[in-house]
Enzyme design. Sequence first.
Site, short mmCIF file in Angstrom:
data_model
loop_
_atom_site.label_atom_id
_atom_site.label_comp_id
_atom_site.label_asym_id
_atom_site.label_seq_id
_atom_site.Cartn_x
_atom_site.Cartn_y
_atom_site.Cartn_z
N LYS A 1 0.86 -1.20 0.00
CA LYS A 1 0.00 0.00 0.00
C LYS A 1 0.89 1.23 0.00
CE LYS A 1 -2.50 1.44 3.70
NZ LYS A 1 -1.95 2.80 3.94
N GLU B 1 -9.28 7.39 3.42
CA GLU B 1 -9.21 7.68 4.87
C GLU B 1 -9.65 9.10 5.16
OE1 GLU B 1 -5.62 6.56 6.95
OE2 GLU B 1 -6.24 7.62 8.76
O1 KIV Z 1 -1.48 2.25 8.78
C1 KIV Z 1 -2.64 1.83 8.76
O2 KIV Z 1 -3.07 1.07 9.61
C2 KIV Z 1 -3.48 2.29 7.65
C3 KIV Z 1 -4.92 1.95 7.65
C4 KIV Z 1 -5.65 2.14 8.86
C5 KIV Z 1 -5.62 2.30 6.42
O3 KIV Z 1 -2.99 2.89 6.75
#
Ligand code: KIV
Length: 269
Positions: A120, A187
């Site tokens: 991600k 988010e």
């Molecule tokens: O770091 C994280 O846990 C996140 C999510 C909550 C989307 O980026």
Amino acid sequence: MSKISELKKINVNTFKLMKVEGEKIATLTAYDYTSAKILDEAGVELILVGDSLGSVMNGYENSIPVTLDEIIYHCKSVKRAAKRAFLVADMPFGSYQVSDEKAIENCIRVIKETGFEAVKIEGGKNRAALIRKLTDAGILVMGHIGLMPQMVNVMGGYKIQGRTGHEELLSDALALEEAGAFSIVLEGVVASAARIISKNLTIPTIGIGAGAGCDGQILVYHDVFGLFDDYTPKFVKKYADLKTVVNEACSKYIDDVKTVNFPEDKHTF
Ligand code: KIV
């Protein structure tokens, strides 16, 4: 029971199918073997090793200090536990900003060393070219737009996005989809904007503080189960109060040790 809950292993196509069929995607973060095993057995479809581990595992003020080595360490523990859930590793601050070449190298390292299925990356249009290169290299990418915690210093705090309209966020989301992202975290986005974005994408959106119009939801393990109370954002729903449970159990243990009610004969060789 839905078709999805009967699947032995979730893969990227599962999410496409869920979006088409309108089945919401249940996802959570986890950072260690025991927690990941619980979530996997309970049936969450995706586990994210988020850089939120900086706050809930390490006690940092925010996610900025989290390193690539820390993410990899936690991913390896989660991987040993999760048999069914799809696994995503959060690329920490500094691991993909220096250059696309360095970013690709770091993402390849994460995928090879952890056995995770995807990474991600935070960012909108400014990350689309990188996501295209990663996708072409065979790395699945989850995007992350709206409130981007790695930009906390630039934004001057954690600010809800989309209050003045959805256009900018939607064009970011479309750019990520076009670049090959398989899903996007929204988010801290006002619910109306998140709903419009979700409707306009063919890939699923996963919301956190973005309302019910997203294709799925994610929350942080320690928030959901009531283990972390330094601060609790408005979007968190606590499904258990484990801090109280553990605290009471710990007091009982201390008491038992001091009064020699533990160990009993059955605990003794
Ligand atoms: O770091 C994280 O846990 C996140 C999510 C909550 C989307 O980026």
